[in-house]
Structure formats: C-alpha cells, structure tokens
Design a protein around this motif. Structure first.
Motif, mmCIF file in Angstrom:
data_model
loop_
_atom_site.group_PDB
_atom_site.id
_atom_site.type_symbol
_atom_site.label_atom_id
_atom_site.label_comp_id
_atom_site.label_asym_id
_atom_site.label_seq_id
_atom_site.Cartn_x
_atom_site.Cartn_y
_atom_site.Cartn_z
ATOM 1 N N VAL A 1 0.861 -1.184 0.000
ATOM 2 C CA VAL A 1 0.000 0.000 0.000
ATOM 3 C C VAL A 1 0.896 1.231 0.000
ATOM 4 O O VAL A 1 1.731 1.405 0.896
ATOM 5 C CB VAL A 1 -0.935 0.019 1.222
ATOM 6 C CG1 VAL A 1 -1.796 1.282 1.214
ATOM 7 C CG2 VAL A 1 -1.815 -1.226 1.254
ATOM 8 N N LEU A 2 0.716 2.090 -1.000
ATOM 9 C CA LEU A 2 1.489 3.332 -1.082
ATOM 10 C C LEU A 2 0.886 4.353 -0.137
ATOM 11 O O LEU A 2 -0.312 4.652 -0.212
ATOM 12 C CB LEU A 2 1.480 3.887 -2.506
ATOM 13 C CG LEU A 2 2.428 3.235 -3.519
ATOM 14 C CD1 LEU A 2 1.873 1.914 -4.020
ATOM 15 C CD2 LEU A 2 2.693 4.167 -4.704
ATOM 16 N N ILE A 3 1.715 4.883 0.760
ATOM 17 C CA ILE A 3 1.256 5.903 1.694
ATOM 18 C C ILE A 3 2.211 7.092 1.652
ATOM 19 O O ILE A 3 3.407 6.933 1.396
ATOM 20 C CB ILE A 3 1.127 5.366 3.139
ATOM 21 C CG1 ILE A 3 2.497 4.993 3.712
ATOM 22 C CG2 ILE A 3 0.184 4.180 3.205
ATOM 23 C CD1 ILE A 3 2.453 4.655 5.204
ATOM 24 N N PRO A 4 1.688 8.305 1.898
ATOM 25 C CA PRO A 4 2.557 9.489 1.842
ATOM 26 C C PRO A 4 3.505 9.544 3.026
ATOM 27 O O PRO A 4 3.171 9.096 4.123
ATOM 28 C CB PRO A 4 1.555 10.653 1.892
ATOM 29 C CG PRO A 4 0.388 10.099 2.648
ATOM 30 C CD PRO A 4 0.303 8.656 2.257
ATOM 31 N N ILE A 5 4.671 10.070 2.797
ATOM 32 C CA ILE A 5 5.618 10.359 3.870
ATOM 33 C C ILE A 5 5.930 11.841 3.826
ATOM 34 O O ILE A 5 6.384 12.336 2.809
ATOM 35 C CB ILE A 5 6.918 9.542 3.708
ATOM 36 C CG1 ILE A 5 6.625 8.045 3.791
ATOM 37 C CG2 ILE A 5 7.952 9.933 4.788
ATOM 38 C CD1 ILE A 5 6.043 7.581 5.126
ATOM 39 N N PRO A 6 5.616 12.582 4.906
ATOM 40 C CA PRO A 6 5.075 12.152 6.190
ATOM 41 C C PRO A 6 3.633 11.636 6.063
ATOM 42 O O PRO A 6 2.886 12.082 5.212
ATOM 43 C CB PRO A 6 5.112 13.427 7.032
ATOM 44 C CG PRO A 6 6.069 14.354 6.337
ATOM 45 C CD PRO A 6 5.928 14.035 4.891
ATOM 46 N N GLN A 7 3.275 10.707 6.976
ATOM 47 C CA GLN A 7 1.967 10.063 6.963
ATOM 48 C C GLN A 7 1.312 10.167 8.332
ATOM 49 O O GLN A 7 1.972 10.473 9.323
ATOM 50 C CB GLN A 7 2.124 8.584 6.606
ATOM 51 C CG GLN A 7 3.141 7.847 7.477
ATOM 52 C CD GLN A 7 2.567 6.811 8.445
ATOM 53 O OE1 GLN A 7 1.433 6.405 8.337
ATOM 54 N NE2 GLN A 7 3.369 6.385 9.404
ATOM 55 N N TYR A 8 0.025 9.898 8.370
ATOM 56 C CA TYR A 8 -0.666 9.750 9.644
ATOM 57 C C TYR A 8 -0.395 8.332 10.136
ATOM 58 O O TYR A 8 -0.672 7.364 9.410
ATOM 59 C CB TYR A 8 -2.159 9.999 9.465
ATOM 60 C CG TYR A 8 -2.975 9.766 10.708
ATOM 61 C CD1 TYR A 8 -2.581 10.302 11.920
ATOM 62 C CD2 TYR A 8 -4.145 9.024 10.656
ATOM 63 C CE1 TYR A 8 -3.328 10.088 13.070
ATOM 64 C CE2 TYR A 8 -4.900 8.813 11.793
ATOM 65 C CZ TYR A 8 -4.488 9.342 13.001
ATOM 66 O OH TYR A 8 -5.229 9.125 14.135
ATOM 67 N N PRO A 9 0.150 8.147 11.331
ATOM 68 C CA PRO A 9 0.652 6.832 11.750
ATOM 69 C C PRO A 9 -0.391 5.725 11.837
ATOM 70 O O PRO A 9 -0.028 4.564 12.029
ATOM 71 C CB PRO A 9 1.264 7.108 13.133
ATOM 72 C CG PRO A 9 1.606 8.545 13.114
ATOM 73 C CD PRO A 9 0.534 9.200 12.284
ATOM 74 N N LEU A 10 -1.670 6.046 11.689
ATOM 75 C CA LEU A 10 -2.678 4.990 11.584
ATOM 76 C C LEU A 10 -2.307 4.029 10.464
ATOM 77 O O LEU A 10 -2.443 2.810 10.607
ATOM 78 C CB LEU A 10 -4.053 5.605 11.304
ATOM 79 C CG LEU A 10 -5.141 4.625 10.856
ATOM 80 C CD1 LEU A 10 -5.570 3.753 12.019
ATOM 81 C CD2 LEU A 10 -6.336 5.344 10.256
ATOM 82 N N TYR A 11 -1.825 4.571 9.356
ATOM 83 C CA TYR A 11 -1.571 3.729 8.185
ATOM 84 C C TYR A 11 -0.417 2.766 8.422
ATOM 85 O O TYR A 11 -0.530 1.564 8.147
ATOM 86 C CB TYR A 11 -1.344 4.612 6.955
ATOM 87 C CG TYR A 11 -2.602 5.330 6.565
ATOM 88 C CD1 TYR A 11 -3.605 4.694 5.858
ATOM 89 C CD2 TYR A 11 -2.832 6.648 6.974
ATOM 90 C CE1 TYR A 11 -4.788 5.343 5.545
ATOM 91 C CE2 TYR A 11 -4.014 7.306 6.668
ATOM 92 C CZ TYR A 11 -4.991 6.647 5.961
ATOM 93 O OH TYR A 11 -6.173 7.280 5.666
ATOM 94 N N SER A 12 0.692 3.262 8.919
ATOM 95 C CA SER A 12 1.822 2.372 9.183
ATOM 96 C C SER A 12 1.452 1.342 10.251
ATOM 97 O O SER A 12 1.845 0.172 10.160
ATOM 98 C CB SER A 12 3.052 3.173 9.612
ATOM 99 O OG SER A 12 2.771 3.997 10.729
ATOM 100 N N ALA A 13 0.676 1.751 11.250
ATOM 101 C CA ALA A 13 0.280 0.826 12.324
ATOM 102 C C ALA A 13 -0.611 -0.286 11.793
ATOM 103 O O ALA A 13 -0.415 -1.472 12.090
ATOM 104 C CB ALA A 13 -0.424 1.592 13.438
ATOM 105 N N VAL A 14 -1.610 0.075 10.993
ATOM 106 C CA VAL A 14 -2.545 -0.928 10.478
ATOM 107 C C VAL A 14 -1.848 -1.872 9.502
ATOM 108 O O VAL A 14 -2.069 -3.089 9.530
ATOM 109 C CB VAL A 14 -3.741 -0.236 9.794
ATOM 110 C CG1 VAL A 14 -4.632 -1.265 9.089
ATOM 111 C CG2 VAL A 14 -4.564 0.526 10.827
#
Length: 496
Positions: free
Chosen positions: A182-195
């Motif tokens: 899953v491509l996520i932006p960096i910086p990201q909201y840590p919900l995404y990395s956690a899930v």
C-alpha cells in the motif's frame, strides 16, 4: 527437552505456571505496531502530569498537549445545535422542555424514530441507520454539485479510522512477493503504518516534496511503485487531503493526475478526506476525489475503484469522543461489497450517538430553522479562528532561526523542520533515540510542551521535524509558539 521439562518442574515447585500468552508467543504483527501520536513521549507526558498532581516540582506548572488533533480537549467550544439535539435524544423527557428550540425537538424526534425502540441505546444495522446513510448521500451530492451518491455505497463507522481499517483488511492478501503493498505518503498519519504492520502488509513510502509546500509528485509515485514491485504486489494508493501532518491541500490538477496514475497502474484509491472543512489558505480549495473522478468521465468514472472517508472528529465539529464517520465506496465489486458488509457485521454497529451526530453534521439547520443563525455564527467563528491560528503558526515559526514551517493550508497541524546541532544528533544516537525524539523529549522535560517527533510520521533522511496542533486558544497559542522557538534556540546553544 530435558532443560525445558526441568524449567517446567522448577516453575511448578515455585507454584508458577508458564503464561500461555507472552511476548514470544503473541501475534508478532502486533509487536511491530507503532502509533507515534500516542507513543512514548505521550506516556512520559502522562507521568509528568501525575508528578505535578503529587506536588513534585517541575520547571513548568502544566503539560500542554499539542500532540493530538483533539479540538475540545484544547478548549474549542461545542456546536450548540449538535449538543441540544443529542441531549434530547439521550433523555427524551426533555422534549417537553420549553428551553429547546422547536427545530432541535423535530430533529431529535426524527433521529429517535429511526432507532430501534426509539432509543439511542438500541443496536442498528451494521452499516448504520438507513436514514442517516441517506443524509450522508444527500450531503455528498450537494458537496459535489449534484453528482449522485447511493446510500447503499455508504457505510457508517466508528470514526474514519475504523472504516480505513476495514477497507485495508479487504485489500491485504498474499505471501512473499505477492504480499499486498500500500502506497502511503511520507510524512503520513501513523494509523496507516500501524494498520499495515498489524495486517502484515507492505508499507510503500512515497515522499511529499517539502520544498514545494509538501506537494505530491507523480514521478515520485512512479519511483515508489517501481521499487516496490520488486518485493511485493502494490494494490492500493492512499492520499490524505488536506494533509496530516503536513497541512497541504491538493489542487484539482494533482487529483486528476493521481486518478490517472491509479487507473493506469491498477491501484485501489483510498482518499482520506476527514479535514475537508479545514481549508484556510488563499487560493486553496477542497476538491473531493469522488467529484473529480466522476467529472473525468469514462473510463475513470466507471472503472476506477475508490473509497473516501470522512469523520465528525475534525472540521469545525471536533466531536472526537463520539466516534462517528463514514466511507463511501465507488466502483467496488458488488461481491466484495457484500464481504465488506459481512466484516462490519462482526462488530455489530458503530456507536449510535456518533451516528446521530454525523447525521446532524451532514444535515445542519436550514436557513428557515430557529437554530440556523446561531449554528452559522458558531461554525464560522471556529473556522475563522483556525485560519488565523494557521497563519500565526507559520509566521512565528518562520521568524525563529533554525525553524522552517511551510504554509498551513489546511487540516489542524504544522509540521515544521528544525535544524539540530551535530552534537545533539550524536547524543541522541548514544541514547538510542531518533534525534527529533531526543529534541521533543527535552522540550517536554524542560517546558511541559508535548509535541510528536517527525520520525513518528516519516521524513527524508537527515531532516528533522515535529508535529504540533494549531488548536490551542489564540491567547495561548502565540506564547506557546514563542516558548517553543525559544527552547529551540536554547537547545541549539546547549549542543553547539
């Protein structure tokens, strides 16, 4: 085996049994989960608060929690209409009171009629009360200039976070190189990395361009996707607009480019749009992914899969504690949508008070209603103050040597970049800490200001940031910003 048996015998002699669940036997994916906005620095802040309550002397008298986008915890006033209707729903005997406007009573009766047993305490359909989903669909149609929205494609949720987790759970599959990326932006909201860690999926980072006010670059998406395909199977692309923690607002041209990219690369789009009411900068405007997608026409409008999320926790409402939100799915396979319904049914239903508040947010008082004038005044006051605080934050930080802050175009946070002396970086490494975590911990211990280090959100190597909410009242925000800037100057002197 003998040693292990001996261990068991020793444990038995001591009257102890080995625990079934230990760090070694628990789900290893859970151990990998990190959530920076409620991480170690926040736990330390809670310890310091306890010390203050017990009379322990500190260089400060209170902890300032500038780490969370929790508007009401920071003093934001509630919207009267929402709370009046909710009070009537929770305690229907108040419907006979002369102290409530007639339109609030009508709204409460409408909500209660839609609830099982005419009570907020009853379970609802797993996707949420049908009437409220129709309210959301009507809101989306009005927001997007008349583009149709089907209530059957709308699922109410326990805040936007729950809906995001549900959609990601549907997307995650495979092992080895077939594992979902899953491509996520960096910086990201840590919900995404956690899930993604919890679901054992692959986090694929694409970097926003800090030098261009955190702009999204399609070439960077292509780079991230190309590199990821060597070790996983990217299946989804997440966009946060307006941005958290970066506060940027995507242009329509950018959104169109992202949709074309997702279509060409066969990526499911996740549009995190919970800050859609929070747009402040001149020239910035919120464009929903759904609206742009539909206006692009076929084949995009008929084929590109999209899930867009919204919440009552942000905006001008700030009703975080009621945990209300929704997801609208577009072009989702009908059979997958049935599976999504099944998955949500396992959790029975979202909190009913949160559903009720959501129905009011998407269907506020009409101009003919007695509550309209007060509602409009309260809403505009909140948004105007947030806009002023966004501008002030950028101004004060950029006046401080060694701190650089991009314009806070939207959302509720600033994400300034800080220069840290080489000796401070070295000391942090000796302590086993990220340099910006070291900075933020020292800030907390010396001033009582709690912010989140940029390393918890992701950042380019060699750069250091922190995320700070702009939510404190105006009379407190400027002293807070100045105090933080002064601490950075002192920190720089201490380690120079």
């Amino acid at each position: 085996m003998a040693a292990r048996a001996g261990g068991h015998s020793q444990a038995a002699m001591n009257g102890m049994k080995e625990k079934v669940l230990t760090l070694d036997t628990m789900n290893p994916c859970v151990r990998r989960v990190e959530y920076a906005v409620r991480g170690p620095i926040v736990l330390r802040a809670l310890e310091l608060e306890q010390d203050l309550r017990q009379g322990v002397k500190k260089p400060f008298t209170e902890i300032i929690h500038a780490n969370l986008g929790d508007a009401q915890a920071m003093g934001q006033k509630t919207i009267t209409f929402f709370r009046q209707v909710l009070a009537l729903c929770v305690h229907p005997d108040l419907l006979n009171s002369p102290h409530f406007p007639e339109d609030t009573k009508r709204r409460a009766e409408r909500i209660l009629q839609a609830c099982g047993g005419h009570s907020l305490g009853a379970y609802t359909f797993s996707a949420g009360i049908r009437l409220f989903r129709e309210d959301v669909a009507q809101y989306i149609e009005q927001r997007d200039g008349g583009i149709p929205s089907d209530p059957n494609n709308i699922f109410l949720s326990t805040g936007a976070s729950d809906a995001i987790m549900t959609v990601l759970k549907l997307l995650v599959a495979g092992e080895g190189r077939s594992r979902t990326g899953v491509l996520i932006p960096i910086p990201q909201y840590p919900l995404y990395s956690a899930v993604l860690a919890e679901f054992n999926a692959v986090q694929v980072d694409y970097y926003l361009d800090e030098d261009r006010a955190w702009a999204l670059d399609i070439a960077e998406l292509q780079r991230a996707l190309h590199e990821a395909r060597g070790h996983c199977t990217p299946r989804a692309l997440c966009i946060i607009n307006p941005g958290n923690p970066t506060g940027q607002v995507q242009t329509r041209e950018c959104i169109e480019a992202v949709i074309r990219f997702a279509f060409e690369e066969r990526l499911f789009l996740l549009a995190d749009e919970v800050y859609q009411d929070n747009v402040y900068a001149d020239g910035s405007r919120f464009h929903s992914f759904k609206k742009v997608l539909m206006e692009m026409g076929p084949p995009y409008s008929t084929q590109q899969e999209l899930a867009s999320f919204h919440s009552i926790s942000k905006g001008y409402m700030g009703e975080c504690g009621f945990r209300g939100g929704y997801v609208e799915v577009v072009n989702m396979d009908p059979k997958v949508q049935q599976q999504m319904q099944k998955l949500m049914s396992v959790r029975l239903c979202p909190p009913v008070p949160g559903q009720a508040v959501l129905s009011m947010v998407v269907s506020p008082p009409a101009p003919s209603d007695p509550s309209f004038e007060q509602f409009q005044a309260e809403r505009q006051a909140v948004l105007a103050e947030l806009a002023a605080k966004a501008k002030l934050t950028e101004q004060v930080f950029n006046e401080a040597p060694g701190i650089r802050c991009n314009p806070v175009q939207g959302a509720m946070y600033s994400f300034p970049r800080v220069q840290l002396p080489a000796r401070a970086v070295q000391r942090a490494q000796e302590l086993g800490l990220a340099p910006d975590m070291f900075f933020c911990l020292r800030l907390l211990e010396e001033t009582g200001i709690c912010v989140v280090p940029g390393s918890g959100f992701g950042q380019r190597e060699g750069t250091y940031h922190f995320r700070m909410t702009i939510l404190p009242p105006m009379e407190k925000l400027r002293p807070l910003l100045e105090k933080l800037s002064q601490f950075h100057a002192k920190f720089t002197r201490d380690f120079s």
